[in-house]
Scaffold this active site. Structure first.
Site, PDB file in Angstrom:
ATOM      1  N   SER A 554       5.775  13.338  -6.331  1.00 26.37           N
ATOM      2  CA  SER A 554       4.914  14.107  -5.454  1.00 26.37           C
ATOM      3  C   SER A 554       5.459  15.518  -5.214  1.00 26.37           C
ATOM      4  O   SER A 554       5.664  16.275  -6.145  1.00 26.37           O
ATOM      5  CB  SER A 554       4.724  13.346  -4.135  1.00 26.37           C
ATOM      6  OG  SER A 554       3.650  13.855  -3.414  1.00 26.37           O
ATOM      7  N   ASP A 640      -6.166   9.954  -6.851  1.00 21.91           N
ATOM      8  CA  ASP A 640      -5.129  10.168  -5.843  1.00 21.91           C
ATOM      9  C   ASP A 640      -5.610  11.215  -4.832  1.00 21.91           C
ATOM     10  O   ASP A 640      -5.849  12.368  -5.194  1.00 21.91           O
ATOM     11  CB  ASP A 640      -3.848  10.655  -6.530  1.00 21.91           C
ATOM     12  CG  ASP A 640      -2.661  10.761  -5.580  1.00 21.91           C
ATOM     13  OD1 ASP A 640      -2.867  10.809  -4.348  1.00 21.91           O
ATOM     14  OD2 ASP A 640      -1.520  10.797  -6.068  1.00 21.91           O
ATOM     15  N   HIS A 687      -0.712   6.455  -4.897  1.00 19.45           N
ATOM     16  CA  HIS A 687       0.056   7.686  -4.970  1.00 19.45           C
ATOM     17  C   HIS A 687       1.451   7.455  -5.539  1.00 19.45           C
ATOM     18  O   HIS A 687       2.011   8.328  -6.196  1.00 19.45           O
ATOM     19  CB  HIS A 687       0.159   8.298  -3.578  1.00 19.45           C
ATOM     20  CG  HIS A 687       0.837   9.634  -3.537  1.00 19.45           C
ATOM     21  ND1 HIS A 687       0.370  10.723  -4.240  1.00 19.45           N
ATOM     22  CD2 HIS A 687       1.951  10.054  -2.887  1.00 19.45           C
ATOM     23  CE1 HIS A 687       1.170  11.759  -4.016  1.00 19.45           C
ATOM     24  NE2 HIS A 687       2.125  11.377  -3.202  1.00 19.45           N
TER      25      HIS A 687
END
Length: 724
Positions: A554, A640, A687
């Site tokens: 991320s 996502d 995610h």
């Protein structure tokens, strides 16, 4: 225990979804079950260099992937029985989770387990589609809460490939038949995020809409089976996240309304018949605080200490506002407070030293001058405390210690006596925890700041010059780099790898100021810190650039990809999960789900010209240039909500074009040396990767196949003997 996070603060032991890009839903990936067939889309192109090179991109990893699937299955099986705190203790029963639901055992009698919730029953109902009914074995149980006298049980469930949670409320009766009929499920509440019982018949809960939790509701149950839901609170500010929690002594229920820059807590005294919330301290910019309860007093952890770091305060519950707060104590200035808990008559603080080592501080609330430190094992990097059961001792704290390569070990701390007891069971287990070496380093960054690094290895540092090195990094939102046990990391260590965890600025390892230094206009510091860490390894003779790979998830992709633009020769390969790569593009679009909230972290390129210049100076997508990049594996999910797929696709296209341009300018260059840019796009909204065990295993195996191939490693070679 209060869980200090930049956005969410809860006493719940399981973290939930937040809108931070690394916000996670705590799901066990250890339990195997029926897998759901999912079609994957995986493309690989070697920088657009040639058609032959393109066609061989993914195929060359597949055989090695199969090999690693077998190896990782064995690795996970080896640790299938490690301790966890999924068991919930009631007054008369112990509740535990199995693949098909929740069971309980009567403490008073030695009887067979009794099933109190069958997951198949949750999927029944006239309004559910056939597809939903087919997913009955795809539920994952997230949290369990028991009402004070075990009259009711509430549990949140998550269906694979969906963000939404469902809360099931079950009436608990006496033992009758092994599987309770479906009418014991009183009702199902959709999109429930956090929830706590105030009484046996009153449940407070918050709901998750999109990535926001802003509404608090109260559920009242009656003896005839009817129910009533009323609204308690509605947060209007979009950057504020709301959740409910229960104090450790179960006398105070808190409604926590937190943003990244401020807090507001409301209390409900559950010992009173009038369950109405009242505010502790109204919201104030840059004031963060979290509340526990002890004998009619509020124990408050607030950032009112020197340099706006945390310290422990106290106030009477009858006068809770800031004007009544009195300072009790704080840790030494060089130790960052990570967590607080009130256990019996003691306050426990979890801290991290400048070397990122864990420490425990215990202070008597009756006499705050009585404070002592608990020495923890040198390998300990993560702590998980047990949420107390309804009948647990109030002066004993149970917790698990672990590291990425050390499986969890149970400990109990008698706070009154200051005794720390390990429940490892035997000396052999203790020795196995010391089998691998944990080295704490400090790297000097560009501005002279010392950045802590944790290095795990099997042989002495002087023997690490030819070993592969996997570097982990995050550095955003004030979140610490995850240091919990992972069988894949242990497997790599056993195969001769060294594993490095770089605690760069932007994270929370060194306290609130560590995060502030790399927010908005300071984001470049995280990139400089990562570069300093790599230079430190190489200067010590740890591995080499050709044997080094970096991995991030991320927002952690930002410093990694930015460093690849700045100095691509410092590593050979990169793996990025759900990577945030188009910072400028995302921050320019206020319609995206996280943009407005994230401007506190990244800046506002629309309303602030200086912010725009700063973001443009490091944004991975907007600084791609023709050069020889490391090979990259980019894994993303099509739906996502935190990291838009558009940015990942655009980044992949641009970097392939840049590499193609680079090699086009060098006609004599060896085409085989062109880096591989592998894009692995999977369906769904997850995610942090698949929740299904089989799918997760395949994804991890693919990553290992990629790393071994790109670093030129032979997985069949015997590992080097460990040196003690």
């Amino acid at each position: 225990m209060i869980v200090l996070r930049p956005l969410l603060c809860s006493s719940a032991p399981l973290l939930g979804v937040s809108w931070v890009r690394f916000g996670e839903l705590t799901v066990s990936k250890w339990k195997t079950g029926l897998s759901l067939s999912v079609q994957r889309w995986c493309t690989s192109e070697a920088s657009g260099w040639s058609s032959d090179h393109l066609s061989s991109g993914t195929v060359k990893y597949q055989q090695l992937k199969k090999y690693f699937v077998r190896r990782l299955k064995a690795a996970y099986h080896k640790f299938h029985s490690i301790p966890d705190y999924s068991v919930v203790c009631g007054c008369h029963h112990v509740y535990f989770i199995k693949d098909d639901g929740i069971y309980r055992i009567d403490k008073r009698d030695v009887l067979e387990p009794e099933q109190v919730l069958h997951l198949e029953h949750v999927s029944r109902g006239e309004r559910r589609t056939r597809a939903e009914s087919d997913e009955r074995f795809q539920w994952t149980i997230q949290r369990i809460r028991l009402s004070p006298q075990e009259k009711h049980l509430a549990a949140t469930l998550k269906c694979h490939h969906k963000e939404e949670l469902r809360c099931v409320v079950v009436r608990l009766g006496e033992r009758n038949i092994p599987i309770l009929p479906s009418h014991h499920i009183l009702l199902e509440l959709e999109s429930v995020f956090s929830f706590e019982w105030a009484t046996d018949d009153v449940l407070f809960y918050t709901t998750l809409e999109g990535l926001r939790s802003s509404s608090v509701f109260r559920l009242d149950l009656t003896s005839n089976g009817s129910s009533k839901v009323t609204s308690v609170y509605e947060e209007t500010q979009p950057e504020v996240f709301v959740e409910v929690a229960l104090s450790r002594d179960r006398q105070i229920l808190t409604i926590n309304c937190n943003s990244r820059t401020s807090s507001e807590v409301m209390l409900i005294d559950v010992t009173k018949s009038h369950l109405e919330p009242f505010v502790v301290q109204p919201r104030q910019l840059d004031l963060l605080y979290h509340v526990e309860h002890w004998k009619g007093l509020l124990i408050i952890l607030a950032n009112t200490g020197p340099a706006q770091e945390y310290q422990v305060m106290q106030s009477p519950i009858s006068e809770p506002s800031m004007g009544s707060w009195v300072s009790l104590f704080a840790l030494s200035p060089d130790t960052a407070i990570k967590d607080m808990d009130v256990v019996g008559d003691h306050c426990l603080l979890v801290g991290k030293t400048p070397a990122s080592e864990l420490v425990l501080s215990v202070t008597s609330l009756s006499n705050p001058k009585e404070t002592y430190l608990i020495e923890l094992p040198s390998w300990a990097c993560a702590i998980e405390t047990k949420k107390p059961g309804l009948a647990d001792q109030q002066d004993v704290l149970e917790f698990l210690l672990s590291s990425p390569v050390h499986p969890p070990v149970p400990y109990s701390l008698d706070l009154g006596e200051g005794l720390l007891l390990s429940e490892a069971g035997n000396q052999a287990h203790s020795e196995s925890q010391e089998e691998y070496i944990t080295t704490r380093l400090k790297a000097c960054s560009h501005d002279g700041t010392l950045v802590p690094v944790t290095l795990f290895h099997a042989v002495p540092v002087e023997d690490l010059s030819h070993v592969p090195l996997l570097v982990h990094v995050y550095g955003a939102y004030g979140r610490d780099l995850s240091m919990e046990f992972c069988p894949v990391k242990r497997f790599l260590l056993e195969q001769g790898w060294a594993l490095a965890y770089c605690h760069i600025r932007g994270g929370g390892e060194r306290g609130l100021s560590w995060h502030r230094q790399a927010r908005v206009e300071g984001k470049q510091r995280g990139v400089e810190d990562l570069q300093a860490c790599l230079l430190k390894f190489f200067s010590l003779g740890v591995s080499s650039p050709s044997l080094t790979a970096a991995t991030a998830c991320s927002a952690g992709a930002v410093p990694v990809a930015a460093l690849c633009n700045r100095n691509p020769n410092m590593m050979r390969a990169v793996t990025l999960q759900a990577p945030f790569l188009d910072v400028l593009g995302a921050m320019e679009k206020p319609n995206l789900s996280l943009t407005l909230e994230d401007r506190d972290e990244w800046g506002d390129p629309v309303g602030n010209l200086n912010h725009r210049h700063v973001i443009a100076s490091y944004c991975p997508l907007h600084n791609i240039t023709p050069q020889h990049y490391p090979s990259m594996l980019l894994t993303a999910h099509s739906d996502d909500p935190r990291v838009p797929l558009e940015g990942v696709l655009k980044y992949t296209k641009y970097i392939k074009k840049a590499i193609h341009t680079h090699f086009s300018r060098k006609p004599n260059a060896d085409r085989k040396s062109a880096p591989n840019i592998v894009l692995n796009v999977q369906p769904g909204v997850n995610h942090l990767g698949p929740e299904d065990f089989v799918q997760m295993l395949e994804e991890e195996a693919f990553k290992l196949a990629f790393l071994y191939t790109e670093l030129g490693l032979d997985p069949s070679l015997p590992r080097r003997k460990r040196k003690r």
